[in-house]
Design a protein around this motif. Sequence first.
Motif, short mmCIF file in Angstrom:
data_model
loop_
_atom_site.label_atom_id
_atom_site.label_comp_id
_atom_site.label_asym_id
_atom_site.label_seq_id
_atom_site.Cartn_x
_atom_site.Cartn_y
_atom_site.Cartn_z
N UNK A 112 0.76 -1.19 0.06
CA UNK A 112 -0.06 -0.08 0.05
C UNK A 112 0.86 1.14 0.03
N UNK A 113 1.97 1.32 0.85
CA UNK A 113 2.87 2.42 0.95
C UNK A 113 3.69 2.59 -0.38
N UNK A 114 3.91 1.66 -1.27
CA UNK A 114 4.60 1.54 -2.33
C UNK A 114 3.64 2.20 -3.53
N UNK A 115 2.26 1.59 -3.51
CA UNK A 115 1.39 2.19 -4.52
C UNK A 115 1.11 3.56 -4.48
N UNK A 116 0.97 3.93 -3.36
CA UNK A 116 0.68 5.33 -2.99
C UNK A 116 1.70 6.35 -3.14
N UNK A 117 2.84 6.03 -2.98
CA UNK A 117 4.34 6.92 -3.15
C UNK A 117 4.83 6.50 -4.60
N UNK A 118 4.68 5.42 -5.22
CA UNK A 118 5.34 5.22 -6.31
C UNK A 118 4.62 4.85 -7.36
N UNK A 120 0.71 5.59 -7.79
CA UNK A 120 -0.32 6.30 -7.83
C UNK A 120 -0.18 7.51 -8.45
N UNK A 121 0.72 8.21 -8.28
CA UNK A 121 0.86 9.87 -9.07
C UNK A 121 1.05 9.32 -10.72
N UNK A 122 1.47 8.20 -11.11
CA UNK A 122 1.50 7.93 -12.57
C UNK A 122 -0.01 7.79 -13.12
N UNK A 123 -0.76 7.35 -12.38
CA UNK A 123 -2.24 7.00 -12.93
C UNK A 123 -3.24 7.90 -12.25
N UNK A 124 -3.20 8.61 -11.20
CA UNK A 124 -4.26 9.38 -10.76
C UNK A 124 -4.06 10.99 -11.39
N UNK A 125 -5.38 11.42 -11.59
CA UNK A 125 -5.47 12.94 -12.07
C UNK A 125 -4.98 13.94 -10.92
N UNK A 126 -5.17 13.52 -9.72
CA UNK A 126 -4.76 14.52 -8.81
C UNK A 126 -4.17 13.85 -7.71
N UNK A 213 14.18 -4.13 -10.88
CA UNK A 213 13.27 -3.75 -11.53
C UNK A 213 12.20 -3.05 -10.38
N UNK A 214 12.21 -3.16 -9.18
CA UNK A 214 11.47 -2.62 -8.41
C UNK A 214 12.11 -1.25 -8.36
N UNK A 215 13.28 -1.37 -7.97
CA UNK A 215 14.12 0.00 -7.46
C UNK A 215 14.11 1.18 -8.44
N UNK A 216 14.17 0.69 -9.99
CA UNK A 216 13.97 1.44 -11.03
C UNK A 216 12.90 1.18 -12.11
N UNK A 217 11.87 1.53 -11.39
CA UNK A 217 10.62 1.05 -12.29
C UNK A 217 10.30 1.91 -13.56
N UNK A 218 9.61 1.20 -14.79
CA UNK A 218 9.55 1.98 -15.82
C UNK A 218 8.35 2.73 -15.76
N UNK A 219 8.04 3.83 -16.40
CA UNK A 219 6.88 4.87 -16.42
C UNK A 219 5.83 4.14 -17.25
N UNK A 220 4.58 4.87 -16.90
CA UNK A 220 3.41 4.17 -17.26
C UNK A 220 2.76 4.94 -18.59
N UNK A 221 3.53 6.22 -18.92
CA UNK A 221 2.85 7.08 -20.06
C UNK A 221 2.69 6.24 -21.25
N UNK A 222 3.34 5.23 -21.60
CA UNK A 222 2.94 4.45 -22.98
C UNK A 222 1.96 3.43 -22.99
N UNK A 232 -6.19 2.08 -13.17
CA UNK A 232 -6.63 3.23 -12.19
C UNK A 232 -7.64 2.78 -11.04
N UNK A 233 -8.60 2.19 -11.90
CA UNK A 233 -9.87 1.63 -10.91
C UNK A 233 -9.27 0.47 -10.05
N UNK A 234 -8.41 -0.23 -10.36
CA UNK A 234 -7.88 -1.28 -9.53
C UNK A 234 -7.02 -0.63 -8.35
N UNK A 235 -6.34 0.36 -8.77
CA UNK A 235 -5.43 0.88 -7.76
C UNK A 235 -6.40 1.78 -6.80
N UNK A 236 -7.35 2.31 -7.22
CA UNK A 236 -8.20 3.09 -6.24
C UNK A 236 -8.94 2.13 -5.37
N UNK A 237 -9.22 0.95 -5.74
CA UNK A 237 -9.91 -0.13 -5.01
C UNK A 237 -9.00 -0.49 -3.85
#
Length: 240
Positions: A112-118, A120-126, A213-222, A232-237
């Motif tokens: 949960x800490x990993x998802x929120x900090x690392x 969530x910022x790539x998927x959530x609008x705010x 791979x964990x410490x150098x994760x790839x971006x989700x832009x593509x 995003x929906x799965x993350x919010x759940x």
Amino acid sequence: MGLELYLDLLSQPCRSVYIFAKKNGIPFEFKPVTLMKGQHKSEEFSKVNLLGKVPALKDADFTLAESIAILLYLARKFKTPDHWYPSDLQKRARVDEYLSWQHMATRLCGSKVFLIKAIAPAFLDEPLSPAKLDGAIEDLNGVLKLFEEKFLQDRRFITGQEISLADLVAIVEVMQPLAGGYDVFEGRPKMAAWRQRVEEAIGKDLFLEAHEPLLKPKAAENLPPELKEQLKKNLLKYIK
């Protein structure tokens, strides 16, 4: 047909399986499955694991899901050194105790800490509210306190003098928040010393290989927009 392991090394349970197999010289074919691309939901992967999760194992016509079951299968089939899953009744019970506890404790809270900090910022609008992160860190700190007092105590490893599956599963779980910039070892000298012993027992090169791979994760832009929206929906759940 040989042993196949379907893994995404961003995932804690996949890293434990990968490290265990490599450390013990178990011959296997590494089948990468990228969770961020939704490959675990493909029709092809469902033939290996209908649960749609990694890790997964395929050994000829035998398939297996769930990381703990896979670890125990590998330990028994390949007769790995006894310290991993001790034959001593009480030491084995210590391993079983941790493996039974960790799912809703170190794994859940670390993720949960990993998802929120690392992630969530790539998927959530705010950004999420600071209270959400504070609550996740508070839960994680409580779990880590229990880990030290109940499972580690003053021993070198969870079962005593030698590393076991319990230590392996634990280390990959408590490494997860590091990718989000939260150092669980800061201010915890007992855990920091334990981490060093675990790394040495595993081998530093293998430890770093599995965690890169964990410490150098790839971006989700593509990612395709529809997949990004589903993630995003799965993350919010998960982090609600």
